[in-house]
Scaffold this motif. Structure first.
Motif, PDB file in Angstrom:
ATOM      1  N   LEU A  32      -2.569   4.428 -12.327  1.00 43.79           N
ATOM      2  CA  LEU A  32      -2.459   5.487 -11.329  1.00 43.79           C
ATOM      3  C   LEU A  32      -2.379   6.859 -11.986  1.00 43.79           C
ATOM      4  O   LEU A  32      -2.978   7.828 -11.507  1.00 43.79           O
ATOM      5  N   ALA A  33      -1.641   6.949 -13.089  1.00 42.88           N
ATOM      6  CA  ALA A  33      -1.528   8.227 -13.794  1.00 42.88           C
ATOM      7  C   ALA A  33      -2.876   8.662 -14.345  1.00 42.88           C
ATOM      8  O   ALA A  33      -3.266   9.839 -14.235  1.00 42.88           O
ATOM      9  N   ALA A  34      -3.627   7.728 -14.939  1.00 46.45           N
ATOM     10  CA  ALA A  34      -4.946   8.056 -15.484  1.00 46.45           C
ATOM     11  C   ALA A  34      -5.914   8.463 -14.372  1.00 46.45           C
ATOM     12  O   ALA A  34      -6.721   9.390 -14.533  1.00 46.45           O
ATOM     13  N   THR A  35      -5.828   7.786 -13.243  1.00 49.17           N
ATOM     14  CA  THR A  35      -6.688   8.116 -12.108  1.00 49.17           C
ATOM     15  C   THR A  35      -6.365   9.505 -11.578  1.00 49.17           C
ATOM     16  O   THR A  35      -7.270  10.306 -11.287  1.00 49.17           O
ATOM     17  N   ALA A  36      -5.092   9.800 -11.453  1.00 51.36           N
ATOM     18  CA  ALA A  36      -4.682  11.125 -10.978  1.00 51.36           C
ATOM     19  C   ALA A  36      -5.165  12.220 -11.918  1.00 51.36           C
ATOM     20  O   ALA A  36      -5.653  13.271 -11.468  1.00 51.36           O
ATOM     21  N   ARG A  37      -5.057  11.995 -13.236  1.00 51.11           N
ATOM     22  CA  ARG A  37      -5.528  12.998 -14.199  1.00 51.11           C
ATOM     23  C   ARG A  37      -7.017  13.268 -14.022  1.00 51.11           C
ATOM     24  O   ARG A  37      -7.486  14.405 -14.136  1.00 51.11           O
ATOM     25  N   TRP A  38      -7.760  12.221 -13.727  1.00 52.76           N
ATOM     26  CA  TRP A  38      -9.210  12.369 -13.525  1.00 52.76           C
ATOM     27  C   TRP A  38      -9.492  13.256 -12.317  1.00 52.76           C
ATOM     28  O   TRP A  38     -10.323  14.150 -12.371  1.00 52.76           O
ATOM     29  N   TYR A  39      -8.783  13.010 -11.216  1.00 50.36           N
ATOM     30  CA  TYR A  39      -9.003  13.800 -10.002  1.00 50.36           C
ATOM     31  C   TYR A  39      -8.503  15.231 -10.155  1.00 50.36           C
ATOM     32  O   TYR A  39      -8.996  16.137  -9.466  1.00 50.36           O
ATOM     33  N   LEU A  40      -7.557  15.450 -11.038  1.00 54.62           N
ATOM     34  CA  LEU A  40      -7.008  16.794 -11.224  1.00 54.62           C
ATOM     35  C   LEU A  40      -7.879  17.687 -12.102  1.00 54.62           C
ATOM     36  O   LEU A  40      -7.634  18.890 -12.186  1.00 54.62           O
ATOM     37  N   GLN A  41      -8.879  17.125 -12.732  1.00 50.75           N
ATOM     38  CA  GLN A  41      -9.773  17.966 -13.553  1.00 50.75           C
ATOM     39  C   GLN A  41     -10.514  18.949 -12.670  1.00 50.75           C
ATOM     40  O   GLN A  41     -11.105  18.570 -11.659  1.00 50.75           O
ATOM     41  N   PRO A  42     -10.529  20.231 -13.038  1.00 49.34           N
ATOM     42  CA  PRO A  42     -11.169  21.244 -12.198  1.00 49.34           C
ATOM     43  C   PRO A  42     -12.649  20.998 -11.940  1.00 49.34           C
ATOM     44  O   PRO A  42     -13.194  21.428 -10.918  1.00 49.34           O
ATOM     45  N   SER A  43     -13.299  20.286 -12.858  1.00 48.51           N
ATOM     46  CA  SER A  43     -14.747  20.074 -12.714  1.00 48.51           C
ATOM     47  C   SER A  43     -15.096  19.027 -11.678  1.00 48.51           C
ATOM     48  O   SER A  43     -16.263  18.878 -11.304  1.00 48.51           O
ATOM     49  N   ARG A  44     -14.100  18.274 -11.186  1.00 44.96           N
ATOM     50  CA  ARG A  44     -14.413  17.196 -10.251  1.00 44.96           C
ATOM     51  C   ARG A  44     -14.864  17.776  -8.910  1.00 44.96           C
ATOM     52  O   ARG A  44     -14.256  18.699  -8.360  1.00 44.96           O
ATOM     53  N   ASN A  45     -15.944  17.195  -8.406  1.00 43.25           N
ATOM     54  CA  ASN A  45     -16.467  17.633  -7.101  1.00 43.25           C
ATOM     55  C   ASN A  45     -15.712  16.911  -6.004  1.00 43.25           C
ATOM     56  O   ASN A  45     -15.900  15.740  -5.777  1.00 43.25           O
ATOM     57  N   ARG A  46     -14.862  17.631  -5.323  1.00 44.97           N
ATOM     58  CA  ARG A  46     -14.051  17.000  -4.274  1.00 44.97           C
ATOM     59  C   ARG A  46     -14.657  17.230  -2.918  1.00 44.97           C
ATOM     60  O   ARG A  46     -14.096  16.935  -1.919  1.00 44.97           O
ATOM     61  N   LEU A  73       0.828  -1.202   0.000  1.00 43.52           N
ATOM     62  CA  LEU A  73       0.000   0.000   0.000  1.00 43.52           C
ATOM     63  C   LEU A  73       0.865   1.256   0.000  1.00 43.52           C
ATOM     64  O   LEU A  73       0.461   2.294  -0.531  1.00 43.52           O
ATOM     65  N   ARG A  74       2.046   1.169   0.572  1.00 47.46           N
ATOM     66  CA  ARG A  74       2.972   2.296   0.518  1.00 47.46           C
ATOM     67  C   ARG A  74       3.347   2.620  -0.930  1.00 47.46           C
ATOM     68  O   ARG A  74       3.302   3.784  -1.352  1.00 47.46           O
ATOM     69  N   SER A  75       3.699   1.599  -1.703  1.00 48.90           N
ATOM     70  CA  SER A  75       4.074   1.830  -3.101  1.00 48.90           C
ATOM     71  C   SER A  75       2.891   2.349  -3.912  1.00 48.90           C
ATOM     72  O   SER A  75       3.051   3.219  -4.774  1.00 48.90           O
ATOM     73  N   LEU A  76       1.712   1.812  -3.636  1.00 46.93           N
ATOM     74  CA  LEU A  76       0.520   2.258  -4.353  1.00 46.93           C
ATOM     75  C   LEU A  76       0.246   3.733  -4.091  1.00 46.93           C
ATOM     76  O   LEU A  76       0.048   4.518  -5.035  1.00 46.93           O
ATOM     77  N   VAL A  77       0.256   4.116  -2.831  1.00 50.86           N
ATOM     78  CA  VAL A  77      -0.046   5.497  -2.473  1.00 50.86           C
ATOM     79  C   VAL A  77       1.040   6.443  -2.977  1.00 50.86           C
ATOM     80  O   VAL A  77       0.750   7.525  -3.502  1.00 50.86           O
ATOM     81  N   LEU A  78       2.298   6.056  -2.843  1.00 51.02           N
ATOM     82  CA  LEU A  78       3.379   6.918  -3.330  1.00 51.02           C
ATOM     83  C   LEU A  78       3.339   7.037  -4.855  1.00 51.02           C
ATOM     84  O   LEU A  78       3.696   8.076  -5.416  1.00 51.02           O
ATOM     85  N   GLY A  79       2.878   5.982  -5.535  1.00 50.21           N
ATOM     86  CA  GLY A  79       2.712   6.054  -6.983  1.00 50.21           C
ATOM     87  C   GLY A  79       1.653   7.066  -7.371  1.00 50.21           C
ATOM     88  O   GLY A  79       1.784   7.766  -8.383  1.00 50.21           O
ATOM     89  N   LEU A  80       0.606   7.159  -6.570  1.00 44.40           N
ATOM     90  CA  LEU A  80      -0.421   8.174  -6.801  1.00 44.40           C
ATOM     91  C   LEU A  80       0.126   9.569  -6.501  1.00 44.40           C
ATOM     92  O   LEU A  80      -0.111  10.522  -7.251  1.00 44.40           O
ATOM     93  N   CYS A  81       0.881   9.679  -5.413  1.00 46.47           N
ATOM     94  CA  CYS A  81       1.462  10.975  -5.031  1.00 46.47           C
ATOM     95  C   CYS A  81       2.449  11.490  -6.069  1.00 46.47           C
ATOM     96  O   CYS A  81       2.651  12.708  -6.185  1.00 46.47           O
ATOM     97  N   ALA A  82       3.047  10.587  -6.825  1.00 46.60           N
ATOM     98  CA  ALA A  82       3.974  11.019  -7.869  1.00 46.60           C
ATOM     99  C   ALA A  82       3.289  11.910  -8.892  1.00 46.60           C
ATOM    100  O   ALA A  82       3.933  12.726  -9.551  1.00 46.60           O
ATOM    101  N   HIS A  83       1.962  11.783  -9.010  1.00 48.45           N
ATOM    102  CA  HIS A  83       1.198  12.579  -9.971  1.00 48.45           C
ATOM    103  C   HIS A  83       0.412  13.704  -9.306  1.00 48.45           C
ATOM    104  O   HIS A  83       0.094  14.700  -9.958  1.00 48.45           O
TER     105      HIS A  83
END
Length: 302
Positions: free
Chosen positions: A288-302, A234-244
């Motif tokens: 992970l990169a594709a997921t990060a791009r999705w969350y980075l879209q300004p239209s996403r309701n966070r 889970l450390r590698s998974l989360v850090l892979g997400l943080c890379a983006h």
């Protein structure tokens, strides 16, 4: 032309599955809860409360599809493992299976869980790992699996039981690990403690949807693991997400000192790879990169 009924079509996996089925030439019927948003990718959409007595049977009888994918079940991240509705879903799923077979359905793919398996460090194998669930969710999935093995036997319906492991990707429910970490980081808040040493088998959602669509069109019978076959901490998974996304300093880490969680949950994917001929299109890093791009879209309701 083949037609397929997909229950739980508005859920995380269902929304990605529909276009893959349409791309394989199916006429796609999506079943969703009354009042919920209609998913894209389906030719027809049906509203049904499958936990209402008789609803599952009426749905199968009215659509009369050649193929069935049953995804609907308890899915709230914080409650699904112990939700009392797990028991109700066993009954509703049996009803759906019986009505589908009686209506002349040819191919049924039901979705189980890796939580049906006994704990252990070895890869979970459909043929070798015992089924010994430790949660209500896993126990109910196991109960349904064994029931359907018997009820479909001797009928003209081909039966496959797909067991997903850990899926991630754009639009997953709040509270799942990847969505939780992404939303906390992007809002500048610390994450809850992540048990970084645990090893899990994560599969990007588009890979999972493509694999499931392949199983629907195949004749593979019995249980098939739906996973990558590779463990990641889970450390590698989360850090892979943080890379983006950045925000590595916002991630809190913890150790499972009391041993409450299985240290390693990884699948044996020989059946999926060798019998179904499935090879994932996206790597973990690409997912992970594709997921990060999705969350980075300004239209996403966070």
């Amino acid at each position: 032309m083949n037609s397929v009924l997909v229950t739980g079509a508005g859920g995380f996996l269902g929304r990605f599955l529909l276009p893959f089925l349409a791309g394989r030439g199916f006429t796609v019927h999506a079943a969703v809860r009354p009042g919920s948003e209609k998913p894209g990718g389906a030719h027809f959409c049906h509203e049904a409360d499958l936990l209402s007595p008789g609803a599952a049977g009426r749905l199968a009888e009215s659509v009369r599809p050649s193929h069935l994918v049953h995804l609907a079940w308890c899915s709230e991240p914080s409650t699904y493992l112990s939700c009392p509705d797990n028991r109700a879903w066993v009954s509703a799923s049996r009803e759906l299976a019986a009505a589908f077979a009686e209506a002349g359905g040819r191919r049924a793919v039901f979705v189980g869980s890796c939580y049906e398996y006994a704990t252990g460090s070895a890869p979970r194998s459909e043929a070798e790992t015992p089924l010994s669930p430790e949660t209500l969710y896993g126990a109910c999935k196991k109960e349904l699996f064994l029931s359907l093995l018997q009820s479909f036997s001797g009928t003209g319906t081909s039966f496959c039981w797909a067991r997903p492991f850990f899926l991630f990707g754009p639009g997953e429910k709040p509270g799942r690990l990847v969505s939780l970490v992404a939303k906390r980081i992007l809002s500048g808040r610390e994450t809850p403690p992540v048990l970084g040493g645990l090893v899990r088998d994560y599969l990007y959602i588009e890979n999972a949807a493509a694999a499931l669509a392949l199983l629907v069109q195949s004749e593979i019978a019995g249980p098939v693991n739906l996973a990558s076959g590779a463990g990641v901490t889970l450390r590698s998974l989360v850090l892979g997400l943080c890379a983006h996304l950045g925000g590595e300093d916002l991630v809190q880490w913890a150790a499972d000192k009391e041993g409450r969680h299985a240290p390693r949950i990884v699948a044996d994917v020989a059946r999926l790879r060798d019998e179904a001929g499935f090879a994932p299109r996206f790597s973990l890093e690409e997912g992970l990169a594709a997921t990060a791009r999705w969350y980075l879209q300004p239209s996403r309701n966070r």
